[in-house]
Write an enzyme that holds these catalytic residues in place. Sequence first.
Site, PDB file in Angstrom:
ATOM      1  N   TYR A  72      18.727 -27.090  79.385  1.00 58.58           N
ATOM      2  CA  TYR A  72      18.100 -27.321  78.081  1.00 58.58           C
ATOM      3  C   TYR A  72      17.660 -28.789  77.983  1.00 58.58           C
ATOM      4  O   TYR A  72      16.517 -29.093  77.660  1.00 58.58           O
ATOM      5  CB  TYR A  72      19.112 -26.992  76.986  1.00 58.58           C
ATOM      6  CG  TYR A  72      18.615 -27.149  75.574  1.00 58.58           C
ATOM      7  CD1 TYR A  72      17.633 -26.306  75.060  1.00 58.58           C
ATOM      8  CD2 TYR A  72      19.165 -28.114  74.719  1.00 58.58           C
ATOM      9  CE1 TYR A  72      17.199 -26.441  73.746  1.00 58.58           C
ATOM     10  CE2 TYR A  72      18.745 -28.247  73.407  1.00 58.58           C
ATOM     11  CZ  TYR A  72      17.763 -27.402  72.927  1.00 58.58           C
ATOM     12  OH  TYR A  72      17.336 -27.523  71.634  1.00 58.58           O
ATOM     13  N   LYS A 117      13.998 -30.444  77.975  1.00 59.90           N
ATOM     14  CA  LYS A 117      13.565 -31.248  76.820  1.00 59.90           C
ATOM     15  C   LYS A 117      13.033 -32.618  77.267  1.00 59.90           C
ATOM     16  O   LYS A 117      12.015 -33.093  76.761  1.00 59.90           O
ATOM     17  CB  LYS A 117      14.704 -31.425  75.812  1.00 59.90           C
ATOM     18  CG  LYS A 117      15.013 -30.173  75.004  1.00 59.90           C
ATOM     19  CD  LYS A 117      13.832 -29.736  74.161  1.00 59.90           C
ATOM     20  CE  LYS A 117      14.092 -28.493  73.339  1.00 59.90           C
ATOM     21  NZ  LYS A 117      12.884 -27.899  72.771  1.00 59.90           N
ATOM     22  N   ILE A 142      20.345 -27.998  63.533  1.00 64.34           N
ATOM     23  CA  ILE A 142      19.709 -27.683  62.249  1.00 64.34           C
ATOM     24  C   ILE A 142      20.515 -26.615  61.506  1.00 64.34           C
ATOM     25  O   ILE A 142      20.853 -25.574  62.070  1.00 64.34           O
ATOM     26  CB  ILE A 142      18.251 -27.223  62.467  1.00 64.34           C
ATOM     27  CG1 ILE A 142      17.459 -28.343  63.140  1.00 64.34           C
ATOM     28  CG2 ILE A 142      17.604 -26.829  61.135  1.00 64.34           C
ATOM     29  CD1 ILE A 142      16.005 -28.003  63.405  1.00 64.34           C
ATOM     30  N   GLY A 166      11.327 -17.460  64.575  1.00 61.94           N
ATOM     31  CA  GLY A 166      12.625 -18.041  64.953  1.00 61.94           C
ATOM     32  C   GLY A 166      13.256 -18.822  63.810  1.00 61.94           C
ATOM     33  O   GLY A 166      12.753 -18.835  62.682  1.00 61.94           O
ATOM     34  N   GLY A 179       6.283 -19.311  67.777  1.00 57.34           N
ATOM     35  CA  GLY A 179       7.728 -19.109  67.537  1.00 57.34           C
ATOM     36  C   GLY A 179       8.005 -18.995  66.051  1.00 57.34           C
ATOM     37  O   GLY A 179       9.049 -19.413  65.562  1.00 57.34           O
TER      38      GLY A 179
HETATM   39  C1  AKB Z   1      21.415 -26.425  70.226  1.00 54.66           C
HETATM   40  O1  AKB Z   1      22.581 -26.558  69.830  1.00 54.66           O
HETATM   41  O2  AKB Z   1      21.106 -25.966  71.325  1.00 54.66           O
HETATM   42  C2  AKB Z   1      20.307 -26.895  69.305  1.00 54.66           C
HETATM   43  C3  AKB Z   1      19.982 -28.325  69.516  1.00 54.66           C
HETATM   44  C4  AKB Z   1      20.844 -29.373  68.988  1.00 54.66           C
HETATM   45  O3  AKB Z   1      19.000 -28.634  70.125  1.00 54.66           O
HETATM   46  N1  AKB Z   1      20.689 -26.650  67.953  1.00 54.66           N
END
Ligand code: AKB
Length: 318
Positions: free
Chosen positions: A143, A147, A173, A11, A8
């Site tokens: 997501y 994770k 980030i 990215g 990646g």
């Molecule tokens: C998102 O907003 O999806 C990412 C994260 C906080 O994992 N930046």
Amino acid sequence: MKNILVIGATGQIGSELTMELRSRYGNHHVVAGYIKGAEPQGVLKESGPSAIADVTDADAVAKVVRDYQIDTIYNLAALLSVVAERNPRLAWKIGVDGLWNVLEVAREYHCAVFTPSSIGSFGLSTPHVMTPQDTIQRPSTIYGVSKVTTELLSDYYYMKYGVDTRSVRYPGIISYVTPPGGGTTDYAVDIYYYAVRGEKFVCPIKQGTLMDMIYMPDALHASIMLMEADPAKLVHRNAFNLASMSFAPETIYASIKKHMPQFEMEYRVDPLKQHIADSWPDCMDDSCARQEWGWQPKYDLEAMTTDMLEKLRLKFNN
Ligand code: AKB
């Protein structure tokens, strides 16, 4: 770490992490792994080796690991929270099945593996203020579900096969180099671009919504520090809470306004992003990272704003 593969590498994080690792370990020791259609460009391409490393293709990853005698993999392949919600199957295929492939390769070729987790691994039932290292993780997004799974799978490979897996839970980030794509925290990057272009910013997140954020140099430093940390001192592995600053939209707006008094912002809340943001911590307790491997951020909001505005002005020549 002698020979490193960044999966990646083109990215948001990968493009800067690859260059930072090259400056520390030597250009030819860091391979920029990419997928078709996202080839490295410019200095990323010219400064060192690159190779196709698609996590959905275990053989391709194994070939790169063999060809370059890789001993450490930074696996940054993932869809961010908002895009993942639009394509849950793909998010799982890349985030979880992809990690499985990477871990299998790592097991065979004895590589250490860094696979970031996120504040997105928490959910509504998690304590939101000073979220502890070990706590409830019942996220409501794909997501987050992926994770949490990557954290558990990484621990499993460490416990069962001795693969040296390590991870942090990244906050949002913020960086001026490569824009993020499809995250809930992206507003905190976009706002600087609008300010520097002299445009009014429409904020998709409601006033008062606190989320953890981190400036890219600190995020890179943390990721490298953790992989260099003495394993004997690590009580945790996958994944460390990583905190640096926590703010709501009105606070970052005020921070920019100190430099640019004419800058304007209004709110138009995006329901999906707000729903996700509301389920994430207001601020995490990262004392385990501080104790076990000496984590210490350099940037607070004011220092980050000064640097972001300066760098973006240079980028846009204004
Ligand atoms: C998102 O907003 O999806 C990412 C994260 C906080 O994992 N930046």
